[in-house]
Write a protein that holds these residues in place. Structure first.
Motif, PDB file in Angstrom:
ATOM      1  N   GLU A  44       0.746  -1.495   0.223  1.00 48.41           N
ATOM      2  CA  GLU A  44      -0.224  -0.054   0.645  1.00 48.41           C
ATOM      3  C   GLU A  44       1.134   1.312  -0.205  1.00 48.41           C
ATOM      4  OE1 GLU A  44      -2.560   1.907   3.345  1.00 48.41           O
ATOM      5  OE2 GLU A  44      -2.743   0.213   2.843  1.00 48.41           O
ATOM      6  N   GLU A  45       2.051   1.329   1.248  1.00 43.09           N
ATOM      7  CA  GLU A  45       3.064   2.227   0.670  1.00 43.09           C
ATOM      8  C   GLU A  45       3.485   2.523  -0.860  1.00 43.09           C
ATOM      9  OE1 GLU A  45       2.026   5.037   3.397  1.00 43.09           O
ATOM     10  OE2 GLU A  45       0.828   3.349   4.923  1.00 43.09           O
ATOM     11  N   SER A  46       4.220   1.785  -0.777  1.00 45.01           N
ATOM     12  CA  SER A  46       4.935   1.802  -2.084  1.00 45.01           C
ATOM     13  C   SER A  46       4.253   1.915  -3.220  1.00 45.01           C
ATOM     14  CB  SER A  46       5.108   0.132  -2.436  1.00 45.01           C
ATOM     15  OG  SER A  46       5.626  -0.470  -1.768  1.00 45.01           O
ATOM     16  N   THR A  47       2.284   1.907  -3.846  1.00 46.17           N
ATOM     17  CA  THR A  47       1.477   2.128  -4.178  1.00 46.17           C
ATOM     18  C   THR A  47       1.741   3.870  -4.030  1.00 46.17           C
ATOM     19  OG1 THR A  47       0.656   0.044  -4.284  1.00 46.17           O
ATOM     20  CG2 THR A  47      -0.492   2.233  -5.158  1.00 46.17           C
ATOM     21  N   GLU A  48       1.146   4.626  -2.486  1.00 46.43           N
ATOM     22  CA  GLU A  48       0.718   5.347  -2.254  1.00 46.43           C
ATOM     23  C   GLU A  48       2.395   6.667  -2.727  1.00 46.43           C
ATOM     24  OE1 GLU A  48      -0.258   5.778   1.460  1.00 46.43           O
ATOM     25  OE2 GLU A  48      -2.384   5.353   0.475  1.00 46.43           O
ATOM     26  N   LEU A  49       3.628   5.815  -2.625  1.00 47.42           N
ATOM     27  CA  LEU A  49       4.661   6.447  -3.083  1.00 47.42           C
ATOM     28  C   LEU A  49       4.125   6.947  -4.576  1.00 47.42           C
ATOM     29  CD1 LEU A  49       7.343   8.000  -2.624  1.00 47.42           C
ATOM     30  CD2 LEU A  49       8.218   5.678  -1.956  1.00 47.42           C
ATOM     31  N   ILE A  50       3.940   6.151  -5.077  1.00 48.10           N
ATOM     32  CA  ILE A  50       4.479   5.933  -6.895  1.00 48.10           C
ATOM     33  C   ILE A  50       3.689   7.334  -6.820  1.00 48.10           C
ATOM     34  CG2 ILE A  50       3.787   5.316  -8.653  1.00 48.10           C
ATOM     35  CD1 ILE A  50       5.218   2.458  -7.226  1.00 48.10           C
ATOM     36  N   ILE A  51       2.107   7.202  -6.353  1.00 51.25           N
ATOM     37  CA  ILE A  51       1.130   7.901  -7.222  1.00 51.25           C
ATOM     38  C   ILE A  51       1.876   9.286  -6.476  1.00 51.25           C
ATOM     39  CG2 ILE A  51      -1.074   8.911  -6.741  1.00 51.25           C
ATOM     40  CD1 ILE A  51      -1.641   5.529  -6.390  1.00 51.25           C
ATOM     41  N   ALA A  52       2.003   9.793  -5.177  1.00 56.56           N
ATOM     42  CA  ALA A  52       2.494  10.954  -4.672  1.00 56.56           C
ATOM     43  C   ALA A  52       3.633  11.381  -5.634  1.00 56.56           C
ATOM     44  CB  ALA A  52       3.403  10.831  -3.392  1.00 56.56           C
ATOM     45  N   ALA A  53       4.843  10.347  -5.971  1.00 56.85           N
ATOM     46  CA  ALA A  53       5.470  10.582  -7.147  1.00 56.85           C
ATOM     47  C   ALA A  53       5.646  11.207  -8.748  1.00 56.85           C
ATOM     48  CB  ALA A  53       7.053  10.089  -7.088  1.00 56.85           C
ATOM     49  N   LYS A  54       4.317  11.072  -9.142  1.00 57.18           N
ATOM     50  CA  LYS A  54       3.777  10.959 -10.263  1.00 57.18           C
ATOM     51  C   LYS A  54       2.819  12.377  -9.786  1.00 57.18           C
ATOM     52  CE  LYS A  54       1.024   9.678 -13.760  1.00 57.18           C
ATOM     53  NZ  LYS A  54       1.594  10.014 -14.937  1.00 57.18           N
ATOM     54  N   ASN A  55       2.405  12.980  -8.908  1.00 46.78           N
ATOM     55  CA  ASN A  55       1.070  13.720  -8.579  1.00 46.78           C
ATOM     56  C   ASN A  55       1.321  14.768  -7.806  1.00 46.78           C
ATOM     57  OD1 ASN A  55      -0.175  11.594 -11.160  1.00 46.78           O
ATOM     58  ND2 ASN A  55      -1.449  11.081  -9.853  1.00 46.78           N
ATOM     59  N   GLY A  56       2.459  14.070  -6.697  1.00 47.33           N
ATOM     60  CA  GLY A  56       2.411  15.420  -5.472  1.00 47.33           C
ATOM     61  C   GLY A  56       3.454  16.001  -6.159  1.00 47.33           C
ATOM     62  N   GLY A  57       3.640  16.559  -4.333  1.00 53.22           N
ATOM     63  CA  GLY A  57       4.738  18.022  -4.064  1.00 53.22           C
ATOM     64  C   GLY A  57       5.894  17.229  -2.863  1.00 53.22           C
ATOM     65  N   GLU A  58       7.013  17.957  -2.708  1.00 50.16           N
ATOM     66  CA  GLU A  58       7.852  17.555  -2.258  1.00 50.16           C
ATOM     67  C   GLU A  58       6.892  16.949  -0.492  1.00 50.16           C
ATOM     68  OE1 GLU A  58      11.161  19.274   0.524  1.00 50.16           O
ATOM     69  OE2 GLU A  58      11.651  20.121  -1.874  1.00 50.16           O
ATOM     70  N   PHE A  69       9.515   3.752   4.964  1.00 51.79           N
ATOM     71  CA  PHE A  69      10.102   2.595   5.212  1.00 51.79           C
ATOM     72  C   PHE A  69      10.099   2.260   6.555  1.00 51.79           C
ATOM     73  CE2 PHE A  69      14.595   5.929   3.948  1.00 51.79           C
ATOM     74  CZ  PHE A  69      14.386   5.482   2.500  1.00 51.79           C
ATOM     75  N   PHE A  70       9.583   3.034   7.119  1.00 52.27           N
ATOM     76  CA  PHE A  70       8.806   2.721   8.520  1.00 52.27           C
ATOM     77  C   PHE A  70       8.541   1.051   8.893  1.00 52.27           C
ATOM     78  CE2 PHE A  70       4.496   1.748  10.814  1.00 52.27           C
ATOM     79  CZ  PHE A  70       5.806   2.110  12.878  1.00 52.27           C
ATOM     80  N   HIS A  71       7.221   1.049   7.761  1.00 49.73           N
ATOM     81  CA  HIS A  71       6.944  -0.305   7.995  1.00 49.73           C
ATOM     82  C   HIS A  71       8.041  -1.585   7.376  1.00 49.73           C
ATOM     83  CE1 HIS A  71       3.105   1.726   7.372  1.00 49.73           C
ATOM     84  NE2 HIS A  71       2.483   0.795   7.904  1.00 49.73           N
ATOM     85  N   ALA A  72       8.734  -1.687   6.570  1.00 50.13           N
ATOM     86  CA  ALA A  72       9.925  -2.194   5.907  1.00 50.13           C
ATOM     87  C   ALA A  72      10.621  -2.287   6.782  1.00 50.13           C
ATOM     88  CB  ALA A  72      10.761  -1.118   4.875  1.00 50.13           C
ATOM     89  N   MET A  73      10.628  -1.016   7.901  1.00 46.55           N
ATOM     90  CA  MET A  73      11.573  -2.213   9.203  1.00 46.55           C
ATOM     91  C   MET A  73      11.016  -2.465   9.918  1.00 46.55           C
ATOM     92  SD  MET A  73      13.038   2.046  10.575  1.00 46.55           S
ATOM     93  CE  MET A  73      14.128   2.195  11.181  1.00 46.55           C
TER      94      MET A  73
END
Length: 95
Positions: A44-58, A69-73
């Motif tokens: 879920e977080e990977s997908t959200e990161l991809i969407i943020a990278a495509k459509n979001g800001g910093e 990172f948190f969930h990977a930890m």
């Protein structure tokens, strides 16, 4: 930077052996789906990161990356893999 990541990992690992009522991390460890819940969150977080990278800001990208990172930890701690191993792997790759 590594210090704060070490601190976060220490709390995550501690929640595994010392569950705290109301803790999100504890809820992941105790979820009925077990490790699958953690893996779902990573997806879920990977997908959200991809969407943020495509459509979001910093701000969105940084936030979603931190979530990933948190969930990977959490996964590392669930599998009893010390965070130090990740740092060692980065060190190995740097050479």
């Amino acid at each position: 930077m590594a210090d704060v990541l070490d601190e976060v990992y220490a709390v995550i690992a501690d929640r595994k052996v010392n569950p705290k009522e109301g803790s999100y991390t504890t809820s992941l460890y105790n979820h009925r789906k077990g490790i699958d819940k953690v893996l779902e969150k990573i997806g879920e977080e990977s997908t959200e990161l991809i969407i943020a990278a495509k459509n979001g800001g910093e701000k969105e990208i940084v936030s979603e990356c931190a979530d990933l990172f948190f969930h990977a930890m959490v996964l590392l701690a669930a599998k009893d893999i010390p965070f130090e191993k990740i740092k060692e792997e980065f060190e190995r790759r740097r050479k």
